[in-house]
Design a protein around this motif. Structure first.
Motif, PDB file in Angstrom:
ATOM      1  N   GLU A 191      22.734 -13.623  23.338  1.00  0.00           N
ATOM      2  CA  GLU A 191      23.675 -13.631  22.213  1.00  0.00           C
ATOM      3  C   GLU A 191      23.701 -12.271  21.510  1.00  0.00           C
ATOM      4  N   TRP A 219      22.938  -9.341  22.818  1.00  0.00           N
ATOM      5  CA  TRP A 219      23.572  -8.364  23.708  1.00  0.00           C
ATOM      6  C   TRP A 219      25.091  -8.479  23.650  1.00  0.00           C
ATOM      7  N   LEU A 220      25.605  -9.708  23.688  1.00  0.00           N
ATOM      8  CA  LEU A 220      27.058  -9.906  23.609  1.00  0.00           C
ATOM      9  C   LEU A 220      27.614  -9.442  22.261  1.00  0.00           C
ATOM     10  N   ALA A 221      26.898  -9.744  21.188  1.00  0.00           N
ATOM     11  CA  ALA A 221      27.367  -9.338  19.860  1.00  0.00           C
ATOM     12  C   ALA A 221      27.390  -7.818  19.726  1.00  0.00           C
ATOM     13  N   SER A 247      27.617  -5.646  22.205  1.00  0.00           N
ATOM     14  CA  SER A 247      28.672  -5.142  23.095  1.00  0.00           C
ATOM     15  C   SER A 247      30.043  -5.280  22.444  1.00  0.00           C
ATOM     16  N   ALA A 248      30.274  -6.421  21.829  1.00  0.00           N
ATOM     17  CA  ALA A 248      31.561  -6.632  21.147  1.00  0.00           C
ATOM     18  C   ALA A 248      31.740  -5.641  20.008  1.00  0.00           C
ATOM     19  N   ALA A 249      30.676  -5.395  19.259  1.00  0.00           N
ATOM     20  CA  ALA A 249      30.758  -4.440  18.149  1.00  0.00           C
ATOM     21  C   ALA A 249      31.064  -3.038  18.666  1.00  0.00           C
ATOM     22  N   LEU A 258      32.623  -2.276  21.512  1.00  0.00           N
ATOM     23  CA  LEU A 258      33.987  -2.262  22.044  1.00  0.00           C
ATOM     24  C   LEU A 258      35.030  -2.190  20.935  1.00  0.00           C
ATOM     25  N   LYS A 259      34.678  -2.691  19.758  1.00  0.00           N
ATOM     26  CA  LYS A 259      35.582  -2.624  18.607  1.00  0.00           C
ATOM     27  C   LYS A 259      35.481  -1.282  17.894  1.00  0.00           C
ATOM     28  N   THR A 282      26.687  -1.742  15.193  1.00  0.00           N
ATOM     29  CA  THR A 282      26.240  -2.285  16.470  1.00  0.00           C
ATOM     30  C   THR A 282      24.828  -2.845  16.350  1.00  0.00           C
ATOM     31  N   ALA A 321      24.950  -6.058  14.385  1.00  0.00           N
ATOM     32  CA  ALA A 321      25.469  -7.136  15.233  1.00  0.00           C
ATOM     33  C   ALA A 321      24.393  -7.620  16.198  1.00  0.00           C
TER      34      ALA A 321
END
Length: 79
Positions: free
Chosen positions: A40, A42-44, A46-48, A50-51, A58, A61
């Motif tokens: 979870e 790692w995904l958070a 990564s999303a931060a 990418l935004k 990051t 997140a």
């Protein structure tokens, strides 16, 4: 989060030391949640990224899933 995490460690050690049927279940939960939290986080993160998030966003997140789990564990183990 660091103080809460230390409290969780102490509460878990107490529960494990008491033994009984709750001890093995707690030990398994303790191990299982690590992988889920890492995924979870790692995904958070990564999303931060990418935004367009900077290193602070990051990192925040990434840490948020751990913070939530630590707080939930502290509440659960304090009952």
């Amino acid at each position: 989060m660091a103080l809460e995490a230390q409290e969780v460690v102490a509460l878990r050690l107490e529960k494990l030391a008491k033994g009984g049927p709750a001890a093995p279940a707690e030990a398994l939960a303790m191990v299982a949640e690590k992988g889920a939290a890492m995924g979870e986080a790692w995904l958070a993160a990564s999303a931060a990224m990418l935004k367009g998030g900077d290193v602070h966003r990051t990192t925040a997140a990434f840490l948020n899933p751990y913070r939530k789990r630590v707080r939930a564990n502290r509440r659960r183990l304090s009952r």
